[in-house]
Scaffold this active site. Sequence first.
Site, PDB file in Angstrom:
ATOM      1  N   ASP A   1       0.987  21.099  -7.748  1.00 20.05           N
ATOM      2  CA  ASP A   1       0.121  19.922  -7.724  1.00 20.05           C
ATOM      3  C   ASP A   1       0.785  18.831  -6.862  1.00 20.05           C
ATOM      4  O   ASP A   1       1.943  18.969  -6.468  1.00 20.05           O
ATOM      5  CB  ASP A   1      -0.013  19.461  -9.196  1.00 20.05           C
ATOM      6  CG  ASP A   1      -1.111  18.446  -9.406  1.00 20.05           C
ATOM      7  OD1 ASP A   1      -1.949  18.264  -8.519  1.00 20.05           O
ATOM      8  OD2 ASP A   1      -1.110  17.821 -10.492  1.00 20.05           O
TER       9      ASP A   1
ATOM     10  N   GLU B   1       0.411  16.600  -1.511  1.00 22.87           N
ATOM     11  CA  GLU B   1      -0.100  15.995  -0.248  1.00 22.87           C
ATOM     12  C   GLU B   1       1.014  15.489   0.649  1.00 22.87           C
ATOM     13  O   GLU B   1       0.829  15.553   1.861  1.00 22.87           O
ATOM     14  CB  GLU B   1      -1.072  14.856  -0.597  1.00 22.87           C
ATOM     15  CG  GLU B   1      -2.323  15.315  -1.318  1.00 22.87           C
ATOM     16  CD  GLU B   1      -2.093  15.669  -2.781  1.00 22.87           C
ATOM     17  OE1 GLU B   1      -1.089  15.186  -3.336  1.00 22.87           O
ATOM     18  OE2 GLU B   1      -2.881  16.429  -3.348  1.00 22.87           O
TER      19      GLU B   1
ATOM     20  N   ASP C   1      -9.319  15.565  -8.840  1.00 20.89           N
ATOM     21  CA  ASP C   1      -9.638  14.765 -10.030  1.00 20.89           C
ATOM     22  C   ASP C   1     -11.059  14.222  -9.986  1.00 20.89           C
ATOM     23  O   ASP C   1     -11.290  13.044  -9.689  1.00 20.89           O
ATOM     24  CB  ASP C   1      -8.614  13.639 -10.171  1.00 20.89           C
ATOM     25  CG  ASP C   1      -7.219  14.189 -10.368  1.00 20.89           C
ATOM     26  OD1 ASP C   1      -7.089  15.406 -10.632  1.00 20.89           O
ATOM     27  OD2 ASP C   1      -6.259  13.421 -10.235  1.00 20.89           O
TER      28      ASP C   1
HETATM   29  C1  NOJ Z   1      -3.047  15.441 -10.847  1.00 18.71           C
HETATM   30  C2  NOJ Z   1      -3.928  16.641 -10.909  1.00 18.71           C
HETATM   31  O1  NOJ Z   1      -4.981  16.510  -9.971  1.00 18.71           O
HETATM   32  C3  NOJ Z   1      -4.443  16.833 -12.306  1.00 18.71           C
HETATM   33  O2  NOJ Z   1      -5.253  17.975 -12.346  1.00 18.71           O
HETATM   34  C4  NOJ Z   1      -3.280  16.934 -13.265  1.00 18.71           C
HETATM   35  O3  NOJ Z   1      -3.776  17.047 -14.562  1.00 18.71           O
HETATM   36  C5  NOJ Z   1      -2.410  15.708 -13.137  1.00 18.71           C
HETATM   37  N1  NOJ Z   1      -1.950  15.582 -11.781  1.00 18.71           N
HETATM   38  C6  NOJ Z   1      -1.189  15.743 -14.076  1.00 18.71           C
HETATM   39  O4  NOJ Z   1      -0.317  16.733 -13.706  1.00 18.71           O
END
Ligand code: NOJ
Length: 961
Positions: free
Chosen positions: A541, A544, A618
Site C-alpha cells: 500500500d 505512490e 479509498d
Molecule cells: C490506505 C489504503 O488505501 C487503505 O485501503 C488502507 O486501509 C489504509 N491505507 C491503512 O493501511
Amino acid sequence: MVRSRPASRWTLLLSLLVLIGCIVVPGRTVKHENFKTCAQSGFCRRNRAYADNASEKGDSWASPYELDPATVHFKDGQLTGILIKTTAANEKLRLPLTVSFLESGAARLIVDEEKRLKGEIELRHDSKVNKKRYDDTGKWVLNGGLEVSKSATLNAETETGFTKVLYGPGDAYQAVIRHSPFHVDFQRDGQTHVQLNDRGLLNMEHWRPKVEKEGEDPPEEEDTWWEETFGGNTDSKPRGPESIALDVTFPGYNHVFGIPEHADSMSLKQTRGGEGNHENPYRMYNSDVFEYELSSPMTLYGSIPFMQAHRKNSTVGVFWLNAAETWVDIVKSTTSANPLSLGTKSKTNTQTHWFSEAGRLDLFILLGPSPKEISKTYGELTGYTQLPQHFAIAYHQCRWNYVTDEDVKEVDAKFDKYQIPYDVIWLDLEYTDDRKYFTWDPMTFPNPKGMEEQLDDHERKLVVLIDPHIKNSDNYFVSQELNSKGLAIKNKDGDAYDGWCWPGSSHWVDCFNPAVYPWWSSLHKYDRFKGSLPNVFIWNDMSEPSVFNGPETTMPKDNVHYGDWEHRDVHNLNGLTLINATYQALLERNKGDMRRPFILTRSYFAGAQRGSATWTGDNQATWEHLGVSLPMVLNNGIAGFPFIGADVGGFFHNPEKDLLTRWYQAGIWYPFFRAHAHIDTRRREPYLIPEPHRSIISQAIRLRYQLLPAWYTAFHEASVNGTPIVQPQYYVHPEDEAGFAIDDQLYLGNTGILAKPVVHEDVDVAHIYLADDEKYYDYFDYTVYQGAGKTHTVPAPIEKMPVLIQGGHIIPRRDRPRRSSGLMRWDPYTLVITLNKNGEAEGSLYVDDGETFDYERGAYIHRRFQFRDGALSSEDIGTKGPKTAEYLKTMKDVKLGRVVIIDPPAAWATQSTVDVSADGQTVGTAPLEFHDQQGGKASYAVVKNPGVGIGMAWHLGFPKI
Ligand code: NOJ
C-alpha cells in the site's frame, strides 16, 4: 447574565437535521488545495500556453522542429535522423530521433536531446544528479515485442520533403514523415489514423544555463523554470525546465479511452472547458488523494499512459512511455458535412496533447484495427496479466482492521456458520508491532501461525500489509539494515530522506536499487518474517509513495534515487519497482516449491499487470462511488491492467444495507473482488447484515463462486493475449457506434455473459443495451430479450441481479457451494449453452492446479466446446508439455456433471437420452430432461451425469431434428 432560553421548534428541528447529518454521512470531497491544477504546475501551464499561442496564430503558426534530411538513415527497420529545434534566439538545437518499426506492428518514436546525452550541461546547486534525460522507463516497463521488423522498407515512391516507411502486416501500414515542419502521419490501408505534431505542439524544453538578470522579475513563462513552490515546499530543479510535449490527433475518432487512473467516465471528456467538459487536463502523477472526487481528471494512485481511440470498426492506440508527471489535454473538433457534396458526413477528430515534466519523448503507435488486437500488441510490449493463483480471483474479506488473531479466527468461523464462501482474509496496518512491518503486535497477534493454520484448514489465505516506508527507529532491525546498507531514497543533499507516514518519521526503500532485491527477499523469508506461513501473501500500500508531510502528499521531486536519478524522473514508476521487489521476494520465499506470488498494489504504472492486482483506493460508501467503479475498472482493463476492483461497500463511511447489497452484486463482476472498510466504520461482514439482505449478498458471492471456471478462463485469456477480463461494450461490438461510450454494463471475458449492476438507489429495473439481434437470456430464469440497437428493461428488484447471456455461448461453471474455492478443486463442471441464430454455440475452459507454475510446462486443461449439427463436443486446444500427462491423471475423476441447454430445439421434448462417446468410443447414453417454456421464459433441457472427464475428448449426440 445570559439565561438560556427554552429551545424553539426551529432549534430542535435544526439539531435534528445536524444529528441526521452525522448519522448519514454524505460523500465528502477532496482537499483541492493539496493538489496542483494545471495552472499551478509550471510545465503544464507553459505547455498549455504554447498550445494557445499556436492556435491563436492559426495558419501562421509553424512548429520550430524540422528533420534534417541529410541526417536521415533507414536500416533494418529503423529510421534515424536529427531533429533541429530553432529557438526564439535562432539557436539550432540537435535532437536525435529514432523511429523503430516493430514486428508486432507497433512503431516507436524516440526523441532525445544531444547535449543531455553527451552530458554537456551544467547542473545548478552543485547537484550530482544524472545529466541525461531519463531513459530507463523501458527497462522497468517493457517486456518484449521490440523486435524490429525485417520487412519494413522505405517507400520507393518518394516525394520531396517527405520520408515514407511501409511496414506492418502485408505493408498495410505507412509512416509518412514530413521533414519541415516535422510531422508524422500513421496510415493503415491508405487512411491516416494517428497524426503527430499536426497542431505543431511538439515542445522539448531544452537545457539552458540560468542567466541572472539583476533586479528583474522573470517573465511569467520563466517563473517556474528554476524553482517551483507549492504547499510550502520548494522544488530546487537543478536541471531547469525540461518538459516534453507533443500533440497526437486521431482523425475521424470520436472516443478515446484509457490513461487511468481517474474517477471519471470511460470515454474521456474534453479538457479545455465548456459545458460538460473538464477545465484541467487528465493528470497522471501517482498520489494518495484523500476522499477523491468523482467526474474528475485529477490524478489518483496509479497511472498508465496508454490511450485507445475508437471509431466504427477501427481502434488505434498510443503509449506514452514516460514516468514523470504527465498531463493530457483532449479536444474534439467536428468538421461539418458538406451540404453540396452528397454522402459526406460530419467528422469528429479527437486531438490530444501530452506533456511530461521530464524524460525523453518515447512513444508507441499501435494501429489495431480492433480493440482486442490493440490489447494484444500492448501486452506484447508491456507484458500480460499474470495468471493469478486461483484463490486470488475468489472473494476477499478485508477491513482496517481485524484486531486480534482470535478476531480473525472468529470471522473465519462465522463465514462457515452462515455458509458464505470466502478465500482470503486481510490484515491491515494494525497487526504490526508499532507499525513496524515484518513484525506482529505481540499483544494482539500472539499466535499468527495458529491463525494461519486455521485458515489453511479450509484452503484459505491471509494477506498482510507491507508498506514501503520504514519506521525510523534504532530498535527496528529493518530500519537498521536499510540504513546500514544505504538502501533508502535520498534527499537532494544525499542523506536518507526522512518523511512522515503511518509509523511517524520514516525512510523509504529505494527499489530502483538492485541491492534492494536480495535484502527485501531476505525480509520475507519465513525465518525472518516470523509467524508467516506459505498461505500468507502481501499487500503493498501507500507506494505512490504517500508521504503525509510531502508536497502533494508525496516525495519532493528533487529527492534522489539509485543511479542519481531525480524522483521527478521516475515518480510514476515507484509503485512498480516495489511490486518487482516483492514479487521476487515471494518467489524466493518458496524456493523448491514455486507458487505464483499474489501482491496487491495501490500505486502502479504500465507493466504492473505482470505481477500484481490493484484496486481503486479509498472510495466512499455512496451510490456515486459505486457507479464510478465500473468505468474505472473498465478503463484499467483497456489500459492493460485488468486485475482490478473497488472496495466493496465503500472504504469511508457506513453503507446502508441496500447500497451494500448492490455493491456486492456489482463487486462480483470486478476481476478483483474484495470488501474493505476504514477503521472508523462499523463492522459489515456479510453475515452481520440482517435478512433478507444477508441471503441476497450470499447469493451474489455464490454466483461469483459458481462462475469461477469462467473467470479463471477469462484470466487465462488475459494472460496470453491481453483481452480485458471484463470487457466494455465496444470491445465486443466494435461496429456499433451507439455502444462505444457505454460504461455501466460489462461482458465477462468471451463468455457472452452481460452484467449490468444496479448502481442507483431505489430502482427495480435495469436498462440493458443490446447491440446485436441474437437472443439474450436472463441468467437465472431464461427470460428472452431480443432486438438490436435497443435498450431492454430487465427486472432488477434488490434480490435479482440483471445478468443476461448472449445466444451462441457455452459457459463453464461449478454448481456445488463450498466454503472456499480451493475446496471446489475436484468438483464436477456444468456447461450452460445458449444457441445462436444458426443453432450453434462455442465456449472454452482453462483449468490448472491454480497455484504453481507447472502450467508453463503443460500441466493444464484447455478445451474448446462446440455445439454444432446437434452435437456437443470437447476438443483439446492446449499444447502439451512435460507435465501434461501427470496433471491429466490428477484430474481424471473430475467430470462433466451437467449440461444445461437454454432454448433447445422443441423436438428434443420427445427424447429422453443423448448418446455419449469419449475418446472416439461410444460409452452409452445419458438422460435428457426437457423443461417447457413458461411465459416469456425459454424452455431448457438438462443432460445429467454424462460421465465424461472434463479433460477428455468427448461428444454428446443430441436428438436429430
Ligand atoms: C490506505 C489504503 O488505501 C487503505 O485501503 C488502507 O486501509 C489504509 N491505507 C491503512 O493501511
